[in-house]
Scaffold this motif. Structure first.
Motif, PDB file in Angstrom:
ATOM      1  N   LYS A 126       0.837  -1.210   0.000  1.00 50.00           N
ATOM      2  CA  LYS A 126       0.000   0.000   0.000  1.00 50.00           C
ATOM      3  C   LYS A 126       0.870   1.257   0.000  1.00 50.00           C
ATOM      4  O   LYS A 126       0.576   2.231  -0.715  1.00 50.00           O
ATOM      5  CB  LYS A 126      -0.925   0.002   1.229  1.00 50.00           C
ATOM      6  CG  LYS A 126      -1.811   1.230   1.293  1.00 50.00           C
ATOM      7  CD  LYS A 126      -2.718   1.210   2.507  1.00 50.00           C
ATOM      8  CE  LYS A 126      -3.524   2.504   2.589  1.00 50.00           C
ATOM      9  NZ  LYS A 126      -4.424   2.512   3.759  1.00 50.00           N
TER      10      LYS A 126
ATOM     11  N   LEU B 143       0.678   4.063  -2.793  1.00 46.38           N
ATOM     12  CA  LEU B 143       0.393   5.470  -2.483  1.00 46.38           C
ATOM     13  C   LEU B 143       1.467   6.381  -3.066  1.00 46.38           C
ATOM     14  O   LEU B 143       1.167   7.461  -3.599  1.00 46.38           O
ATOM     15  CB  LEU B 143       0.303   5.658  -0.960  1.00 46.38           C
ATOM     16  CG  LEU B 143      -1.002   5.204  -0.310  1.00 46.38           C
ATOM     17  CD1 LEU B 143      -0.881   5.238   1.214  1.00 46.38           C
ATOM     18  CD2 LEU B 143      -2.170   6.084  -0.760  1.00 46.38           C
TER      19      LEU B 143
ATOM     20  N   ARG C  12      -2.007  11.991  -8.240  1.00 46.18           N
ATOM     21  CA  ARG C  12      -3.208  11.635  -7.467  1.00 46.18           C
ATOM     22  C   ARG C  12      -4.449  11.433  -8.342  1.00 46.18           C
ATOM     23  O   ARG C  12      -5.432  12.179  -8.228  1.00 46.18           O
ATOM     24  CB  ARG C  12      -3.506  12.684  -6.400  1.00 46.18           C
ATOM     25  CG  ARG C  12      -2.393  12.837  -5.392  1.00 46.18           C
ATOM     26  CD  ARG C  12      -2.807  13.823  -4.337  1.00 46.18           C
ATOM     27  NE  ARG C  12      -1.736  14.045  -3.377  1.00 46.18           N
ATOM     28  CZ  ARG C  12      -1.854  14.835  -2.326  1.00 46.18           C
ATOM     29  NH1 ARG C  12      -2.997  15.466  -2.109  1.00 46.18           N
ATOM     30  NH2 ARG C  12      -0.855  15.003  -1.497  1.00 46.18           N
TER      31      ARG C  12
ATOM     32  N   THR D 224      -7.936   9.939  -9.509  1.00 46.66           N
ATOM     33  CA  THR D 224      -9.087   9.492  -8.707  1.00 46.66           C
ATOM     34  C   THR D 224      -9.647   8.175  -9.222  1.00 46.66           C
ATOM     35  O   THR D 224     -10.449   7.537  -8.536  1.00 46.66           O
ATOM     36  CB  THR D 224     -10.205  10.544  -8.755  1.00 46.66           C
ATOM     37  OG1 THR D 224     -10.563  10.780 -10.123  1.00 46.66           O
ATOM     38  CG2 THR D 224      -9.748  11.840  -8.114  1.00 46.66           C
TER      39      THR D 224
ATOM     40  N   ALA E 141      -8.693   0.429  -3.245  1.00 46.48           N
ATOM     41  CA  ALA E 141      -9.714   1.226  -2.541  1.00 46.48           C
ATOM     42  C   ALA E 141      -9.141   1.859  -1.279  1.00 46.48           C
ATOM     43  O   ALA E 141      -9.493   3.000  -0.938  1.00 46.48           O
ATOM     44  CB  ALA E 141     -10.908   0.339  -2.197  1.00 46.48           C
ATOM     45  N   SER E 142      -8.249   1.140  -0.608  1.00 44.87           N
ATOM     46  CA  SER E 142      -7.673   1.673   0.633  1.00 44.87           C
ATOM     47  C   SER E 142      -6.788   2.888   0.370  1.00 44.87           C
ATOM     48  O   SER E 142      -6.459   3.640   1.284  1.00 44.87           O
ATOM     49  CB  SER E 142      -6.862   0.580   1.355  1.00 44.87           C
ATOM     50  OG  SER E 142      -5.674   0.308   0.639  1.00 44.87           O
ATOM     51  N   CYS E 143      -6.383   3.059  -0.879  1.00 45.16           N
ATOM     52  CA  CYS E 143      -5.570   4.222  -1.257  1.00 45.16           C
ATOM     53  C   CYS E 143      -6.447   5.389  -1.698  1.00 45.16           C
ATOM     54  O   CYS E 143      -5.950   6.408  -2.194  1.00 45.16           O
ATOM     55  CB  CYS E 143      -4.603   3.847  -2.377  1.00 45.16           C
ATOM     56  SG  CYS E 143      -3.371   2.641  -1.871  1.00 45.16           S
ATOM     57  N   GLY E 144      -7.737   5.224  -1.583  1.00 49.32           N
ATOM     58  CA  GLY E 144      -8.655   6.308  -1.925  1.00 49.32           C
ATOM     59  C   GLY E 144      -8.855   6.506  -3.401  1.00 49.32           C
ATOM     60  O   GLY E 144      -9.197   7.604  -3.852  1.00 49.32           O
ATOM     61  N   VAL E 145      -8.654   5.455  -4.161  1.00 47.60           N
ATOM     62  CA  VAL E 145      -8.777   5.557  -5.620  1.00 47.60           C
ATOM     63  C   VAL E 145      -9.902   4.649  -6.089  1.00 47.60           C
ATOM     64  O   VAL E 145     -10.050   3.524  -5.600  1.00 47.60           O
ATOM     65  CB  VAL E 145      -7.454   5.148  -6.306  1.00 47.60           C
ATOM     66  CG1 VAL E 145      -7.590   5.209  -7.824  1.00 47.60           C
ATOM     67  CG2 VAL E 145      -6.336   6.055  -5.847  1.00 47.60           C
ATOM     68  N   GLU E 146     -10.651   5.154  -7.038  1.00 49.70           N
ATOM     69  CA  GLU E 146     -11.740   4.356  -7.605  1.00 49.70           C
ATOM     70  C   GLU E 146     -11.185   3.475  -8.719  1.00 49.70           C
ATOM     71  O   GLU E 146     -10.339   3.903  -9.501  1.00 49.70           O
ATOM     72  CB  GLU E 146     -12.810   5.285  -8.174  1.00 49.70           C
ATOM     73  CG  GLU E 146     -14.051   4.572  -8.657  1.00 49.70           C
ATOM     74  CD  GLU E 146     -15.031   5.524  -9.310  1.00 49.70           C
ATOM     75  OE1 GLU E 146     -16.044   5.041  -9.838  1.00 49.70           O
ATOM     76  OE2 GLU E 146     -14.781   6.741  -9.297  1.00 49.70           O
TER      77      GLU E 146
END
Lengths: 266, 172
Positions: A60, A64, A72, A74, A147-152
């Protein structure tokens, strides 16, 4: 910035995570930006049945870092590594839905129950399809990671299906492609615009890796009834070194664009 | 065509071109909605106008109805009695006498009392000019309407028949 925006694809394998951003509207384009972040040895071990993320925190962190360097994004397409699923070249029966046919043919050979499999196909010309089957829990591992990295996740692809599909669109008259993964490699023989043979083998990193690949190439050429082995194009990490090794083995080999592997998926 | 090994259903991506398309679509939709609103308002106004016209028409029909209905014998008799009272033969003859110029004369007068009082006048005139002056006097009288000169003969004096309708209450 591209007029239509960019797409981002990330490829995850044992030695590292790589990603690239690609202008929309062009398939298999060279990335406008390509980044690779190495993974600590043993943090990720591609497997069709076992846990892949051996040390998920380290993977992870690397992912990241990669996403940060890619600006970054999305939404990304994730390309999962060779060696986590079963791949096979199939010729679906007339009128059969390719995915259903692949489920029927691959099901008995899977090391897990077919109901646990996620199966999809890509066309390879001449009515054939390259089918892939991955265990649902394995895919979910990677989905959770992203998903845990905040990415769709826009899509989950499997190496090297997208790249092969892109190569097929080029309709190569005659070619041998080698797609390198960290733990496995795939070999594809193109003939008259269609994929005629496909093999997937484990790599032997300890030594004799190039020799094994060379032997598989020769066997494939022999089985296709060819006196002369077609030109070999090697894709993937360290493709240059492998191409050089194959050249030393007597092949007409060169390194293909690494970016194309991601670009085809994006 | 790309493979997808996702285990979860996800919403479709919305690339910039798609978003642009959505914006354009929304603008077109808004414009269409505006046009639709104006069309609805125009239709509403037209409907209101139509309703007004239909109400007027209904009122006119209501008022016209009795006039269009065939008269009953009693009603006809009542109107004839009323008409005779308001336009008695002596009064009609007296009114006509005031209209006859010198050089012209009424030879015969037929009074026909129905819903209205029809007159058939047989006139004699010494000259056409005298006859023309008689016609002019009949046409200019408020007591008469529908003055129509009929056949005329010129055997010596000029003889002609004139029809008209007598209007009680008007000025001679």
């Amino acid at each position: 910035m591209a007029l239509l925006g960019v797409r981002t694809a990330i490829a995850i394998d044992a030695s590292g995570v790589a990603g690239g951003t690609f202008p929309r509207g062009r398939s298999a384009a060279e990335p406008t930006e390509r980044v690779r972040v190495a993974l600590p040895e043993g943090a990720l071990e591609p497997s069709a049945t076992e846990t892949n993320l051996v040390r998920p925190a380290e993977v992870k962190a690397a992912l990241l870092d990669l996403l940060e360097r890619l600006g970054r994004p999305t939404r990304v397409v994730a390309v999962l590594p060779l060696g986590i699923g079963r791949l096979a070249l199939l010729q679906p029966a007339l009128g059969a839905e390719p995915r259903d046919f692949a489920r029927f043919r691959l099901g008995p050979s899977l090391p897990f129950a077919v109901r646990e499999a996620v199966i999809d196909t890509v066309p390879t010309g001449g009515g054939g399809v390259l089918a892939g089957a991955v265990r649902r829990t394995v895919v979910a591992e990677f989905e959770d990671l992203v998903a845990s990295c905040g990415v769709e996740l826009a899509r989950v692809d499997l190496a090297p299906l997208a790249a092969l599909a892109a190569r097929q669109r080029e309709r190569p008259a005659e070619a041998l492609d080698v797609f390198l993964g960290d733990r496995a490699y795939a070999l594809a023989l193109h003939e008259a615009g269609a994929l005629r043979a496909f093999r997937c083998r484990r790599r032997a990193p300890g030594g004799g890796d190039v020799e094994r690949i060379a032997e598989t190439l020769r066997a494939t050429a022999r089985e296709s009834g060819r006196a002369v082995t077609p030109r070999v194009l090697v894709f993937g990490e360290s493709s240059g070194a492998v191409a050089a090794g194959l050249t030393a083995q007597g092949f007409a080999a060169s390194s293909g664009s690494d970016g194309a592997l991601l670009g085809a998926a994006a | 065509m790309s493979a997808d090994f996702s285990t979860r259903t996800r919403a479709e991506s919305s690339p910039r071109l798609v978003r642009l398309g959505v914006v354009i679509g929304a603008l077109l939709l808004a414009a269409s909605a505006g046009q639709a609103c104006r069309a609805v308002a125009a239709r509403s106004a037209a409907r209101s106008e139509l309703a007004t016209r239909q109400a007027d028409l209904a009122e006119l029909r209501r008022r016209l109805g009795p006039l269009e209905r065939p008269s009953s014998p009693e009603a006809t008799l009542r109107r004839q009695v009323e008409l005779t009272a308001r336009a008695s033969p002596p009064r009609v003859l007296a009114d006509l006498a005031t209209l006859v110029p010198p050089g012209a004369a009424l030879d015969r007068v037929v009074l026909d009392y129905t819903d209205e009082l029809g007159l058939e006048l047989r006139v004699e005139a010494r000259t056409p000019a005298d006859y023309d002056r008689l016609l002019e006097a009949l046409r200019s009288s408020d007591r008469l309407k529908g003055v129509l000169p009929g056949p005329e003969t010129r055997e010596g004096d000029l003889t002609a028949t004139v029809t008209a309708v007598y209007r009680p209450g008007g000025q001679p």
